[in-house]
Design a protein around this motif. Structure first.
Motif, PDB file in Angstrom:
ATOM      1  N   LEU A   1       0.858  -1.187   0.000  1.00 33.50           N
ATOM      2  CA  LEU A   1       0.000   0.000   0.000  1.00 33.50           C
ATOM      3  C   LEU A   1       0.893   1.236   0.000  1.00 33.50           C
ATOM      4  CD1 LEU A   1      -2.913  -0.520   2.607  1.00 33.50           C
ATOM      5  CD2 LEU A   1      -3.175  -0.053   0.171  1.00 33.50           C
ATOM      6  N   ILE A   2       0.472   2.270  -0.695  1.00 29.55           N
ATOM      7  CA  ILE A   2       1.220   3.520  -0.725  1.00 29.55           C
ATOM      8  C   ILE A   2       0.279   4.659  -0.341  1.00 29.55           C
ATOM      9  CG2 ILE A   2       2.467   5.156  -2.191  1.00 29.55           C
ATOM     10  CD1 ILE A   2       3.313   2.750  -3.914  1.00 29.55           C
ATOM     11  N   PHE A   3       0.700   5.460   0.633  1.00 29.11           N
ATOM     12  CA  PHE A   3      -0.108   6.588   1.093  1.00 29.11           C
ATOM     13  C   PHE A   3       0.546   7.901   0.662  1.00 29.11           C
ATOM     14  CE2 PHE A   3      -1.390   3.147   3.809  1.00 29.11           C
ATOM     15  CZ  PHE A   3      -2.730   3.372   4.063  1.00 29.11           C
ATOM     16  N   LEU A   4      -0.242   8.753   0.013  1.00 31.55           N
ATOM     17  CA  LEU A   4       0.217  10.070  -0.420  1.00 31.55           C
ATOM     18  C   LEU A   4      -0.773  11.125   0.057  1.00 31.55           C
ATOM     19  CD1 LEU A   4       1.056   9.318  -4.173  1.00 31.55           C
ATOM     20  CD2 LEU A   4       2.690   9.478  -2.309  1.00 31.55           C
ATOM     21  N   HIS A   5      -0.336  12.367   0.098  1.00 31.14           N
ATOM     22  CA  HIS A   5      -1.254  13.461   0.396  1.00 31.14           C
ATOM     23  C   HIS A   5      -1.639  14.134  -0.913  1.00 31.14           C
ATOM     24  CE1 HIS A   5      -3.052  16.994   2.297  1.00 31.14           C
ATOM     25  NE2 HIS A   5      -3.103  16.258   3.396  1.00 31.14           N
ATOM     26  N   VAL A   6      -2.846  14.666  -0.981  1.00 28.40           N
ATOM     27  CA  VAL A   6      -3.300  15.285  -2.224  1.00 28.40           C
ATOM     28  C   VAL A   6      -2.546  16.560  -2.574  1.00 28.40           C
ATOM     29  CG1 VAL A   6      -5.630  14.328  -2.203  1.00 28.40           C
ATOM     30  CG2 VAL A   6      -5.159  16.473  -1.005  1.00 28.40           C
ATOM     31  N   ASN A   7      -1.717  17.072  -1.650  1.00 27.32           N
ATOM     32  CA  ASN A   7      -0.951  18.270  -1.983  1.00 27.32           C
ATOM     33  C   ASN A   7       0.340  17.940  -2.742  1.00 27.32           C
ATOM     34  OD1 ASN A   7       0.699  17.235  -0.010  1.00 27.32           O
ATOM     35  ND2 ASN A   7       0.497  18.959   1.401  1.00 27.32           N
ATOM     36  N   ILE A   8       0.581  16.684  -3.044  1.00 25.47           N
ATOM     37  CA  ILE A   8       1.736  16.288  -3.847  1.00 25.47           C
ATOM     38  C   ILE A   8       1.579  16.905  -5.242  1.00 25.47           C
ATOM     39  CG2 ILE A   8       0.604  14.164  -4.609  1.00 25.47           C
ATOM     40  CD1 ILE A   8       3.299  12.799  -4.742  1.00 25.47           C
ATOM     41  N   PRO A   9       2.670  17.385  -5.855  1.00 30.21           N
ATOM     42  CA  PRO A   9       2.561  17.933  -7.217  1.00 30.21           C
ATOM     43  C   PRO A   9       1.876  16.960  -8.172  1.00 30.21           C
ATOM     44  CG  PRO A   9       4.725  18.390  -6.305  1.00 30.21           C
ATOM     45  CD  PRO A   9       4.025  17.501  -5.316  1.00 30.21           C
ATOM     46  N   ARG A  10       0.997  17.473  -9.007  1.00 28.59           N
ATOM     47  CA  ARG A  10       0.168  16.636  -9.872  1.00 28.59           C
ATOM     48  C   ARG A  10       0.973  15.666 -10.734  1.00 28.59           C
ATOM     49  NH1 ARG A  10      -4.822  18.378 -11.222  1.00 28.59           N
ATOM     50  NH2 ARG A  10      -4.574  19.410  -9.232  1.00 28.59           N
ATOM     51  N   GLN A  11       2.044  16.129 -11.353  1.00 31.60           N
ATOM     52  CA  GLN A  11       2.839  15.262 -12.225  1.00 31.60           C
ATOM     53  C   GLN A  11       3.518  14.153 -11.430  1.00 31.60           C
ATOM     54  OE1 GLN A  11       2.819  15.174 -15.561  1.00 31.60           O
ATOM     55  NE2 GLN A  11       1.240  16.745 -15.301  1.00 31.60           N
ATOM     56  N   GLN A  12       3.961  14.470 -10.220  1.00 37.90           N
ATOM     57  CA  GLN A  12       4.565  13.449  -9.366  1.00 37.90           C
ATOM     58  C   GLN A  12       3.532  12.403  -8.973  1.00 37.90           C
ATOM     59  OE1 GLN A  12       7.733  13.772  -9.803  1.00 37.90           O
ATOM     60  NE2 GLN A  12       8.540  14.306  -7.799  1.00 37.90           N
TER      61      GLN A  12
END
Length: 228
Positions: free
Chosen positions: A50-61
């Motif tokens: 599982l990978i957790f990210l926040h929505v504030n990560i740059p869109r392309q990333q």
């Protein structure tokens, strides 16, 4: 598990939830904290469930992570913009998780992930050659290649040669997320990072050719089995 969130308090909350979810059944959980660049470098290792990210990560990333991942990518948010949803909501392996309900939803996610992982790890392929019989987990196979009158089974760590035919392997693997995208190749669609006009790329950057008349079937299989 991988966590790529620049909010220390939120990262700690998710980490604690993951550990609490795994304690009752005795499952050991390994959690790695990343920034966007280090996560992308580690994606091809295949070690995350599982990978957790926040929505504030740059869109392309964010798009790069999702396209390169063969597991569910969970975007944590307090609110979700329409543009972000339209860009990423089309991917089958994307899940959006709102912060107020993190704990209960993580519990459901972890249990379903562990259940599917247990099923995958029991599915094996027996490969026989002059050196003996090898038992290989289907989830470890990247692709099969027909070369020099032999079938080469490429896993994440080794290549095993077999003298069976591509047709035999195609019949055995067709219902397990594999697809014969070319006369000489059968690919595990769970490891596909992207599909181009006449080739596909795996998450380890390996390029596999696609036969024109097989592309439609590949897209259908990839869409159905796109999440491990």
């Amino acid at each position: 598990m991988a966590i790529c969130i620049d909010n220390p308090a939120l990262s700690k909350e998710i980490s604690n939830c993951l550990r609490q979810c795994c304690l009752p059944n005795g499952t050991q959980v390994s959690i790695t904290f990343h920034n966007e660049n280090s996560l992308l470098r580690e994606m091809s290792s295949g070690k995350y469930d599982l990978i957790f990210l926040h929505v504030n990560i740059p869109r392309q990333q964010a798009l790069k992570v999702v396209e390169k991942s063969n597991v569910n990518v969970v975007f944590v948010c307090t609110y979700l913009t329409v543009s972000f949803y339209l860009d990423l909501g089309v991917y089958d392996n994307v899940i959006f998780l709102k912060e107020p309900s993190i704990k209960d939803n993580i519990y459901v996610l972890v249990n379903e992930t562990l259940r599917l992982k247990s099923i995958r790890e029991r599915e094996v392929l027996l490969i026989k050659n002059q050196h003996g019989i090898f038992k290989v987990r289907l989830c470890d196979i990247l692709f099969l290649e027909n070369h020099d009158k032999s079938i080469h089974v490429h896993t994440q760590t080794e290549v095993i040669t077999s003298f069976r035919t591509m047709k035999e392997y195609e019949c055995k693997l067709v219902n397990h997320g594999f697809y014969r995208c070319h006369t000489s190749y059968i690919v595990n669609t769970n490891y596909i990072a992207s599909i181009q006009a006449s080739a596909l790329s795996l998450i380890n950057n390996q390029t596999i050719p696609i036969s024109r008349y097989r592309k439609k079937g590949l897209m259908e299989t990839y869409s159905f089995h796109g999440v491990m």
